[in-house]
Design a protein around this motif. Structure first.
Motif, mmCIF file in Angstrom:
data_model
loop_
_atom_site.group_PDB
_atom_site.id
_atom_site.type_symbol
_atom_site.label_atom_id
_atom_site.label_comp_id
_atom_site.label_asym_id
_atom_site.label_seq_id
_atom_site.Cartn_x
_atom_site.Cartn_y
_atom_site.Cartn_z
ATOM 1 N N TRP A 158 12.996 24.115 81.558
ATOM 2 C CA TRP A 158 13.673 25.147 82.343
ATOM 3 C C TRP A 158 14.846 25.754 81.596
ATOM 4 C CZ3 TRP A 158 11.319 27.066 86.382
ATOM 5 C CH2 TRP A 158 10.414 26.279 87.066
ATOM 6 N N SER A 159 15.431 25.022 80.654
ATOM 7 C CA SER A 159 16.579 25.530 79.914
ATOM 8 C C SER A 159 16.583 24.953 78.509
ATOM 9 C CB SER A 159 17.881 25.148 80.627
ATOM 10 O OG SER A 159 18.994 25.546 79.861
ATOM 11 N N SER A 160 16.804 25.806 77.544
ATOM 12 C CA SER A 160 16.857 25.343 76.155
ATOM 13 C C SER A 160 18.249 24.849 75.789
ATOM 14 C CB SER A 160 16.442 26.462 75.208
ATOM 15 O OG SER A 160 17.314 27.572 75.371
ATOM 16 N N ARG A 161 19.239 25.134 76.644
ATOM 17 C CA ARG A 161 20.607 24.688 76.374
ATOM 18 C C ARG A 161 20.774 23.236 76.818
ATOM 19 N NH1 ARG A 161 24.621 28.927 78.728
ATOM 20 N NH2 ARG A 161 26.070 27.525 77.655
ATOM 21 N N PRO A 162 21.199 22.352 75.924
ATOM 22 C CA PRO A 162 21.316 20.937 76.253
ATOM 23 C C PRO A 162 22.228 20.649 77.450
ATOM 24 C CG PRO A 162 21.496 21.253 73.893
ATOM 25 C CD PRO A 162 21.497 22.615 74.509
ATOM 26 N N ALA A 163 23.297 21.409 77.616
ATOM 27 C CA ALA A 163 24.208 21.162 78.736
ATOM 28 C C ALA A 163 23.513 21.383 80.072
ATOM 29 C CB ALA A 163 25.435 22.062 78.627
ATOM 30 N N PHE A 164 22.626 22.367 80.143
ATOM 31 C CA PHE A 164 21.887 22.620 81.379
ATOM 32 C C PHE A 164 20.694 21.681 81.523
ATOM 33 C CE2 PHE A 164 23.726 27.032 80.963
ATOM 34 C CZ PHE A 164 24.654 26.833 81.976
ATOM 35 N N ALA A 165 20.081 21.324 80.414
ATOM 36 C CA ALA A 165 18.950 20.398 80.470
ATOM 37 C C ALA A 165 19.400 19.004 80.904
ATOM 38 C CB ALA A 165 18.264 20.335 79.116
ATOM 39 N N ALA A 166 20.674 18.707 80.760
ATOM 40 C CA ALA A 166 21.196 17.397 81.151
ATOM 41 C C ALA A 166 21.658 17.350 82.610
ATOM 42 C CB ALA A 166 22.359 17.008 80.231
ATOM 43 N N VAL A 167 21.426 18.413 83.370
ATOM 44 C CA VAL A 167 21.870 18.439 84.773
ATOM 45 C C VAL A 167 21.300 17.267 85.579
ATOM 46 C CG1 VAL A 167 21.649 19.761 86.922
ATOM 47 C CG2 VAL A 167 22.483 20.871 84.858
ATOM 48 N N PRO A 168 20.005 16.911 85.451
ATOM 49 C CA PRO A 168 19.519 15.740 86.191
ATOM 50 C C PRO A 168 20.231 14.442 85.779
ATOM 51 C CG PRO A 168 17.680 17.060 85.461
ATOM 52 C CD PRO A 168 18.897 17.620 84.804
ATOM 53 N N LEU A 169 20.589 14.327 84.517
ATOM 54 C CA LEU A 169 21.338 13.159 84.062
ATOM 55 C C LEU A 169 22.721 13.136 84.697
ATOM 56 C CD1 LEU A 169 21.730 10.640 82.326
ATOM 57 C CD2 LEU A 169 22.394 12.150 80.441
ATOM 58 N N GLU A 222 14.376 30.584 89.601
ATOM 59 C CA GLU A 222 13.366 29.536 89.466
ATOM 60 C C GLU A 222 13.887 28.385 88.611
ATOM 61 O OE1 GLU A 222 9.004 31.538 89.622
ATOM 62 O OE2 GLU A 222 10.301 32.200 87.971
ATOM 63 N N ALA A 223 14.599 28.723 87.552
ATOM 64 C CA ALA A 223 15.166 27.682 86.690
ATOM 65 C C ALA A 223 16.194 26.851 87.451
ATOM 66 C CB ALA A 223 15.797 28.305 85.449
ATOM 67 N N VAL A 224 17.055 27.511 88.216
ATOM 68 C CA VAL A 224 18.058 26.786 89.011
ATOM 69 C C VAL A 224 17.365 25.914 90.047
ATOM 70 C CG1 VAL A 224 19.912 27.075 90.706
ATOM 71 C CG2 VAL A 224 19.908 28.449 88.619
ATOM 72 N N GLY A 225 16.344 26.475 90.706
ATOM 73 C CA GLY A 225 15.599 25.686 91.692
ATOM 74 C C GLY A 225 14.940 24.470 91.066
ATOM 75 N N GLY A 226 14.369 24.641 89.895
ATOM 76 C CA GLY A 226 13.760 23.504 89.198
ATOM 77 C C GLY A 226 14.776 22.424 88.865
ATOM 78 N N LEU A 227 15.943 22.830 88.380
ATOM 79 C CA LEU A 227 16.985 21.850 88.042
ATOM 80 C C LEU A 227 17.533 21.165 89.291
ATOM 81 C CD1 LEU A 227 18.879 23.735 85.199
ATOM 82 C CD2 LEU A 227 17.303 21.810 84.984
ATOM 83 N N VAL A 228 17.599 21.900 90.400
ATOM 84 C CA VAL A 228 18.063 21.290 91.658
ATOM 85 C C VAL A 228 17.079 20.217 92.101
ATOM 86 C CG1 VAL A 228 18.397 21.733 94.128
ATOM 87 C CG2 VAL A 228 19.472 23.221 92.442
#
Length: 131
Positions: free
Chosen positions: A73-84, A15-21
């Protein structure tokens, strides 16, 4: 109602991966529209034309919303920046599209530089703000 904010954390990794996608898809659509409408001009009475690069402000605000949502969806900044990252990749793809297609999609002016800085600043702001 106590005004307390409730954040749901019982989601799966899929679900987290889907949200980031989906947030990344939104970022790609946003950068395309921001680049297309970056050269907007408004004709005032008397025929005077004024540049209105409102997409610079929209890039800042929309990327800020995307990153804040990704932080859910993610507390890790590297993953939270995926949309950026997706927004930046789309911007660079549109910028270098002239090599492939021969059509200049992104202008070579200060508005383009401001769009890039505003988009990055909006995407980074929720990560460094710490809230």
């Amino acid at each position: 109602m106590s005004g307390e904010r409730i954040v749901r954390t019982d989601f799966s990794r899929g679900e987290a991966v889907g949200g980031l996608v989906w947030l990344s898809v939104a970022a790609l659509i946003a950068v395309l529209l921001q680049v297309v409408y970056l050269g907007t001009w408004v004709t005032l009475p008397g025929g005077f034309r004024v540049a209105v690069p409102y997409t610079i402000v929209l890039a800042f605000l929309f990327n800020m919303v995307l990153t804040r949502t990704a932080k859910l969806w993610s507390s890790r900044p590297a993953f939270a920046a995926v949309p950026l990252y997706a927004w930046l990749a789309g911007f660079l793809l549109l910028l270098s599209g002239v090599v492939v297609t021969g059509d200049q999609l992104v202008g070579d002016n200060i508005r383009t530089v401001l769009l890039l800085f505003a988009g990055v600043a909006g995407g980074v702001w929720p990560l460094v703000r710490g809230k």
